[in-house]
Design an enzyme around this catalytic site. Structure first.
Site, mmCIF file in Angstrom:
data_model
loop_
_atom_site.group_PDB
_atom_site.id
_atom_site.type_symbol
_atom_site.label_atom_id
_atom_site.label_comp_id
_atom_site.label_asym_id
_atom_site.label_seq_id
_atom_site.Cartn_x
_atom_site.Cartn_y
_atom_site.Cartn_z
ATOM 1 N N GLY A 1 -8.273 -2.387 -15.404
ATOM 2 C CA GLY A 1 -9.179 -3.258 -16.147
ATOM 3 C C GLY A 1 -8.626 -4.622 -16.460
ATOM 4 O O GLY A 1 -9.095 -5.274 -17.398
ATOM 5 N N CYS B 1 -2.422 9.916 -6.078
ATOM 6 C CA CYS B 1 -3.573 9.591 -5.220
ATOM 7 C C CYS B 1 -4.663 10.634 -5.399
ATOM 8 O O CYS B 1 -4.426 11.824 -5.211
ATOM 9 C CB CYS B 1 -3.184 9.523 -3.741
ATOM 10 S SG CYS B 1 -4.656 9.238 -2.738
ATOM 11 N N LYS C 1 0.860 -1.189 0.000
ATOM 12 C CA LYS C 1 0.000 0.000 0.000
ATOM 13 C C LYS C 1 0.895 1.236 0.000
ATOM 14 O O LYS C 1 1.982 1.229 0.584
ATOM 15 C CB LYS C 1 -0.883 -0.013 1.260
ATOM 16 C CG LYS C 1 -1.705 1.243 1.473
ATOM 17 C CD LYS C 1 -2.776 1.424 0.422
ATOM 18 C CE LYS C 1 -3.531 2.762 0.590
ATOM 19 N NZ LYS C 1 -4.416 3.014 -0.562
ATOM 20 N N THR D 1 -9.031 -3.940 -8.852
ATOM 21 C CA THR D 1 -10.431 -4.257 -8.552
ATOM 22 C C THR D 1 -10.689 -5.777 -8.561
ATOM 23 O O THR D 1 -11.348 -6.304 -7.660
ATOM 24 C CB THR D 1 -11.348 -3.556 -9.587
ATOM 25 O OG1 THR D 1 -11.133 -2.141 -9.503
ATOM 26 C CG2 THR D 1 -12.812 -3.862 -9.324
ATOM 27 N N ILE E 1 -2.247 2.795 -15.089
ATOM 28 C CA ILE E 1 -2.546 4.091 -14.510
ATOM 29 C C ILE E 1 -3.090 3.913 -13.095
ATOM 30 O O ILE E 1 -3.538 2.817 -12.728
ATOM 31 C CB ILE E 1 -3.624 4.834 -15.358
ATOM 32 C CG1 ILE E 1 -4.866 3.957 -15.508
ATOM 33 C CG2 ILE E 1 -3.074 5.297 -16.670
ATOM 34 C CD1 ILE E 1 -6.060 4.591 -16.190
ATOM 35 N N LYS F 1 4.056 5.919 -10.291
ATOM 36 C CA LYS F 1 2.665 5.586 -10.612
ATOM 37 C C LYS F 1 2.002 6.883 -11.035
ATOM 38 O O LYS F 1 1.917 7.841 -10.242
ATOM 39 C CB LYS F 1 1.995 4.998 -9.358
ATOM 40 C CG LYS F 1 0.506 4.678 -9.501
ATOM 41 C CD LYS F 1 0.301 3.279 -10.069
ATOM 42 C CE LYS F 1 -1.115 2.783 -9.919
ATOM 43 N NZ LYS F 1 -1.284 1.941 -8.742
ATOM 44 N N SER G 1 -12.546 5.740 -2.290
ATOM 45 C CA SER G 1 -11.937 6.925 -1.690
ATOM 46 C C SER G 1 -11.389 6.480 -0.342
ATOM 47 O O SER G 1 -11.896 6.851 0.715
ATOM 48 C CB SER G 1 -12.961 8.050 -1.526
ATOM 49 O OG SER G 1 -12.294 9.195 -1.014
HETATM 50 O O1 RRO Z 1 -5.818 5.359 -0.639
HETATM 51 C C1 RRO Z 1 -6.463 5.795 -1.623
HETATM 52 O O2 RRO Z 1 -7.522 6.416 -1.496
HETATM 53 C C2 RRO Z 1 -5.973 5.623 -3.003
HETATM 54 C C3 RRO Z 1 -4.679 5.884 -3.388
HETATM 55 BR BR1 RRO Z 1 -3.314 6.320 -2.203
HETATM 56 C C4 RRO Z 1 -4.328 5.793 -4.763
HETATM 57 O O3 RRO Z 1 -3.186 6.033 -5.195
HETATM 58 N N1 RRO Z 1 -5.320 5.457 -5.630
HETATM 59 C C5 RRO Z 1 -6.566 5.199 -5.248
HETATM 60 O O4 RRO Z 1 -7.424 4.896 -6.098
HETATM 61 N N2 RRO Z 1 -6.895 5.277 -3.920
#
Ligand code: RRO
Length: 314
Positions: free
Chosen positions: A253, A133, A50, A275, A195, A167, A75
């Site tokens: 995807g 993010c 993470k 996902t 992405i 990223k 989120s």
């Molecule tokens: O933790 C998040 O809300 C999050 C992050 Br750090 C990210 O890089 N991408 C995302 O979709 N969620």
């Protein structure tokens, strides 16, 4: 190593060998020690952490993830154990015998530098700097600001000795991708992960006449099948802009072996699974390997790398 029948599913990114071309996307089942160890025992080709911050964080209020048939919205708000915990855990993950990718985030430049310096000492195989993010209220995505990205990468590069990648968020205009090329070259970036989620989408449940996640009034990052064309476009655009010389980890995807194949045709060297991993669990890796190997065999490709970048144009 992942050889399925006669098909070679191994890959190499920035000189690091991966036993399989499939791995988790940062954020998907990789926050806690237990999750990271479960990844270690699974068939993932690498353990991606993470994105970490200086302080431990519990993240945004729940519900903060919602899956639907064609994708997901999240989120999360960077829930993580804090970089010092990951600096302790990373050396213990070595026993699983697969590459470890540390995802580094932060709120100000100095956070990224502080984290990268210490995490580099814990010897992950690669460091992925998260410039994208979308979910922290009031914090813009750094990757949409070329100058801020350049300043940050110059500082982080100085303290990182393992291969460093970024990223990136999805770009929707070739001018933005072209502008980033110089930034990434000058920043000494050795691989791209493309992405991150498509930021600030909104999913509505018409039955409840409601948003589906709580933070930010329901706005969040989109993932899964619905973002695949955006992901493929970014993989392809950067593959061409760098003349195929910069390894790209495709994300977005990847739900089937065929989805992964599309990423490889566009130029990806490996793929990350977000996902689908959240929805299906660790068994997804074995299924994806099986599906990809069958497809490659049917098409007469002996390996993942044999089809890389081979997309035909009309
Ligand atoms: O933790 C998040 O809300 C999050 C992050 Br750090 C990210 O890089 N991408 C995302 O979709 N969620």
């Amino acid at each position: 190593m992942s050889r399925r029948g006669s098909i070679d599913l191994t890959t190499t990114v920035a000189g690091v060998r991966f036993p399989s071309c499939f791995m988790n996307a940062a954020g998907a089942r990789c926050v806690t020690r237990e999750e990271l160890e479960a990844l270690g025992r699974s068939r993932t080709g690498a353990i991606v952490t993470k994105s970490m911050t200086v302080e431990p964080r519990s993240g945004n209020p729940e519900p903060r993830y919602y899956g639907f048939p064609t994708g997901s919205i999240n989120s999360m708000g960077l829930p993580n154990l804090g970089y010092l915990a990951y600096a302790r855990i990373i050396p213990e993950l070595r026993k699983f015998g697969k590459p470890i990718i540390a995802s580094v985030a932060g709120f100000v430049e100095e956070d990224f530098v502080k984290i990268a310096r210490v995490i580099n000492e814990s010897r992950p195989d690669l460091i992925e700097v998260n410039l994208s993010c979308p979910n922290v209220p009031g914090e813009p995505q750094i990757g949409y600001d070329a100058q801020a990205s350049e300043r940050l990468l110059a500082k982080v590069r100085k303290v990182v000795s393992v291969p460093m990648g970024v990223k990136l968020p999805p770009y929707f205009d070739p001018a933005h991708q072209e502008k980033m090329v110089g930034v990434l070259e000058r920043g000494g970036v050795e691989f791209l992960s493309l992405i991150n989620s498509v930021g600030n989408g909104l999913v509505v449940d018409p039955d409840r006449e409601s948003v589906v996640i709580k933070p930010k009034g329901g706005f969040g990052g989109l993932g899964g099948s619905i973002i695949k064309p955006v992901a493929l476009a970014n993989v392809r655009a950067f593959w061409k802009l760098f003349g195929g010389r910069l390894p790209i980890i495709g994300t977005g995807g990847v739900c089937s072996g065929s989805d992964a194949f599309e990423h490889f045709l566009c130029g990806a060297t490996a793929v990350q699974v977000g996902t689908t991993l959240v929805e299906e669990g660790m068994g997804a890796f074995e299924r994806l390997e099986h599906e990809l190997a069958s497809l490659l065999e049917k098409k007469g490709y002996a390996s993942v790398l044999a089809c890389r970048g081979k997309l035909k144009e009309l």
